[in-house]
Design a protein around this motif. Structure first.
Motif, PDB file in Angstrom:
ATOM      1  N   UNK A 291       1.000  -1.237   0.037  1.00  0.00           N
ATOM      2  CA  UNK A 291       0.031   0.058  -0.140  1.00  0.00           C
ATOM      3  C   UNK A 291       0.764   1.356  -0.009  1.00  0.00           C
ATOM      4  N   UNK A 292       1.943   1.316   0.742  1.00  0.00           N
ATOM      5  CA  UNK A 292       2.839   2.231   0.953  1.00  0.00           C
ATOM      6  C   UNK A 292       3.386   2.900  -0.452  1.00  0.00           C
ATOM      7  N   UNK A 293       3.664   1.864  -1.147  1.00  0.00           N
ATOM      8  CA  UNK A 293       4.205   2.116  -2.745  1.00  0.00           C
ATOM      9  C   UNK A 293       3.204   2.294  -4.088  1.00  0.00           C
ATOM     10  N   UNK A 294       1.717   2.315  -3.492  1.00  0.00           N
ATOM     11  CA  UNK A 294       0.646   2.225  -4.313  1.00  0.00           C
ATOM     12  C   UNK A 294       0.240   3.794  -4.621  1.00  0.00           C
ATOM     13  N   UNK A 295       0.550   4.504  -5.729  1.00  0.00           N
ATOM     14  CA  UNK A 295       0.188   5.614  -6.129  1.00  0.00           C
ATOM     15  C   UNK A 295      -1.304   6.017  -6.020  1.00  0.00           C
ATOM     16  N   UNK A 296      -2.335   5.000  -6.010  1.00  0.00           N
ATOM     17  CA  UNK A 296      -3.517   5.227  -5.821  1.00  0.00           C
ATOM     18  C   UNK A 296      -4.031   5.386  -4.473  1.00  0.00           C
ATOM     19  N   UNK A 297      -3.351   5.333  -3.446  1.00  0.00           N
ATOM     20  CA  UNK A 297      -3.802   5.252  -2.128  1.00  0.00           C
ATOM     21  C   UNK A 297      -3.265   6.700  -1.370  1.00  0.00           C
ATOM     22  N   UNK A 298      -4.459   7.137  -0.976  1.00  0.00           N
ATOM     23  CA  UNK A 298      -4.438   8.684  -0.263  1.00  0.00           C
ATOM     24  C   UNK A 298      -3.820   8.425   1.283  1.00  0.00           C
ATOM     25  N   UNK A 299      -4.995   7.604   1.844  1.00  0.00           N
ATOM     26  CA  UNK A 299      -4.176   7.347   3.238  1.00  0.00           C
ATOM     27  C   UNK A 299      -4.541   6.033   3.776  1.00  0.00           C
ATOM     28  N   UNK A 300      -3.856   5.465   4.824  1.00  0.00           N
ATOM     29  CA  UNK A 300      -4.223   4.178   5.150  1.00  0.00           C
ATOM     30  C   UNK A 300      -4.941   4.392   6.761  1.00  0.00           C
ATOM     31  N   UNK A 301      -6.008   3.788   6.651  1.00  0.00           N
ATOM     32  CA  UNK A 301      -6.652   3.851   8.274  1.00  0.00           C
ATOM     33  C   UNK A 301      -6.438   2.715   9.107  1.00  0.00           C
ATOM     34  N   UNK A 302      -5.920   2.947  10.200  1.00  0.00           N
ATOM     35  CA  UNK A 302      -5.677   1.562  10.987  1.00  0.00           C
ATOM     36  C   UNK A 302      -5.029   1.702  12.360  1.00  0.00           C
ATOM     37  N   UNK A 303      -4.855   1.175  13.069  1.00  0.00           N
ATOM     38  CA  UNK A 303      -4.322   1.621  14.669  1.00  0.00           C
ATOM     39  C   UNK A 303      -2.896   2.355  14.604  1.00  0.00           C
ATOM     40  N   UNK A 304      -2.243   2.069  13.619  1.00  0.00           N
ATOM     41  CA  UNK A 304      -0.710   2.542  13.332  1.00  0.00           C
ATOM     42  C   UNK A 304      -0.460   3.348  12.386  1.00  0.00           C
ATOM     43  N   UNK A 305      -1.698   3.885  11.728  1.00  0.00           N
ATOM     44  CA  UNK A 305      -1.708   4.724  10.652  1.00  0.00           C
ATOM     45  C   UNK A 305      -2.728   5.778  11.098  1.00  0.00           C
ATOM     46  N   UNK A 306      -3.420   6.132  10.050  1.00  0.00           N
ATOM     47  CA  UNK A 306      -4.442   7.365  10.354  1.00  0.00           C
ATOM     48  C   UNK A 306      -5.442   6.648  11.006  1.00  0.00           C
ATOM     49  N   UNK A 307      -5.829   7.365  12.349  1.00  0.00           N
ATOM     50  CA  UNK A 307      -6.685   6.979  13.285  1.00  0.00           C
ATOM     51  C   UNK A 307      -8.113   6.666  12.512  1.00  0.00           C
ATOM     52  N   UNK A 308      -8.723   5.767  13.264  1.00  0.00           N
ATOM     53  CA  UNK A 308     -10.200   5.336  12.917  1.00  0.00           C
ATOM     54  C   UNK A 308     -10.917   6.780  13.152  1.00  0.00           C
ATOM     55  N   UNK A 309     -11.865   6.976  12.165  1.00  0.00           N
ATOM     56  CA  UNK A 309     -12.648   8.493  11.989  1.00  0.00           C
ATOM     57  C   UNK A 309     -11.857   9.627  11.845  1.00  0.00           C
ATOM     58  N   UNK A 310     -10.576   9.193  11.561  1.00  0.00           N
ATOM     59  CA  UNK A 310      -9.751  10.812  11.258  1.00  0.00           C
ATOM     60  C   UNK A 310      -9.498  10.990   9.547  1.00  0.00           C
ATOM     61  N   UNK A 311     -10.144  10.131   8.835  1.00  0.00           N
ATOM     62  CA  UNK A 311      -9.847   9.918   7.550  1.00  0.00           C
ATOM     63  C   UNK A 311     -10.264  11.320   6.727  1.00  0.00           C
TER      64      UNK A 311
END
Length: 332
Positions: A291-311
């Motif tokens: 996912x980190x190398x995928x140019x189509x992904x704006x943000x990743x939601x999860x416990x260790x990334x963008x917090x739930x409800x914060x996207x």
């Protein structure tokens, strides 16, 4: 107009957005009538997020200090900004970057979202005439020094062709995903519903795909998502739901539903309105790496990334496509 004056004006604009002013309320209603996807609920959400996360004096001051912006811009460029119209005021951050750096800007708003920003800019005109030469609107962008354009993958090809000889930022289609462990709390799943459903899933920061561990139990998630069952009462969303459901039934595809969203096992990152794709994984580390190398992904939601409800609650430093617009504008 110096930097401090611009910050004071932007702070005042944030206070205005949070007021129950009759003109502002009428403008929001007009925007909703112009584009029925802009429901009062989601216009309110977008404008309040901007007021709280972008237009506070202390936030703007701290943000500007990271870039050592000069008090006055003695060689302003004319920044041409082509805005998208998928969610209310989606182009506001580009407007904000150009304004706070002291450049002039000519804005081509989307026909789907040309009411709210025009009204807010009109307020700036009324409060300080010095803003008038800094902000203009146009149906066609000509004679600009720099271009920032947001659109689809198809329109991006045209933007690249037309603006190739100018400094530019061209944005394409992006979407967001969530990586679940199966250990999420009811509260986290409740917040994940916001990431999926807000703005009907039309934003690039909306989660359109889930990565879940093998043997994942979807029942708690579908129950948590019922907080947005009311969206099924909105005719355009319901039409999408009914159409996709009919296609799945005709094709004898397996699906899960809580009557407001359709879960479909699908490797595609992008999913249509009212559908949420999911994919099983056995190794979370491999998922994150891909996912980190995928140019189509704006943000990743999860416990260790963008917090739930914060996207859909970006901060001033959450730049679309990871491109620092402030740095770009200050280095012109």
């Amino acid at each position: 107009m110096n930097l401090q004056q611009r910050i004071v004006l932007l702070n005042r604009l944030g206070e205005y957005i949070l007021q129950d002013n009759d003109n502002w309320q009428a403008t929001k209603q007009k925007a909703s009538l112009q584009n029925s996807w802009f429901t009062p609920e989601f216009i309110e959400l977008a404008t309040r997020n901007i007021a709280h996360a972008f237009l506070k004096k202390e936030l703007l001051t701290a943000w500007a200090s990271q870039y050592a912006i000069q008090a006055e811009n003695n060689s302003p460029k004319n920044i041409g900004i082509i805005m998208a119209g998928n969610i209310p005021l989606v182009g506001f951050h580009d407007f904000l970057c150009a304004f706070i750096t002291g450049h002039r800007q000519t804005i081509k708003p989307s026909s789907k979202d040309d009411v709210l920003l025009r009204h807010l800019v009109e307020q700036l005109y009324q409060w300080d005439e010095a803003t008038r030469p800094l902000i203009a609107f146009a149906e066609m962008l000509k004679n600009c020094d720099v271009y920032i354009a947001t659109g689809s993958n198809n329109s991006a090809r045209y933007f690249e062709y037309y603006f190739s000889k100018y400094p530019h930022i061209i944005r394409r289609n992006r979407t967001s995903v969530a990586v679940l462990t199966g250990e999420e709390t009811p509260e986290e799943l409740n917040k994940l519903a916001d990431d999926v459903y807000q703005y009907f899933g039309l934003g690039c920061r909306n989660v359109t795909k889930l990565y879940v561990p093998e043997q994942y139990d979807f029942v708690p998630l579908l129950n948590a998502f019922r907080k947005y069952d009311h969206l099924s009462e909105f005719h355009k969303y319901k039409h999408n739901y009914d159409y996709i459901l009919a296609v799945m039934l005709l094709n004898k595809q397996y699906y899960m539903s809580n009557e407001s969203i359709l879960l479909n096992e699908n490797k595609e990152l992008f999913s249509p309105i009212s559908q949420l794709n999911y994919e099983y994984y056995s190794n979370a580390g491999q998922v994150y790496d891909s996912l980190k190398s995928n140019a189509n992904v704006q943000c990743i939601v999860g416990r260790h990334h963008t917090g739930f409800g914060k996207a859909q609650q970006p901060s001033l430093t959450d730049y679309a496509d990871g491109i620092d617009v402030m740095k770009f504008l200050l280095e012109l």
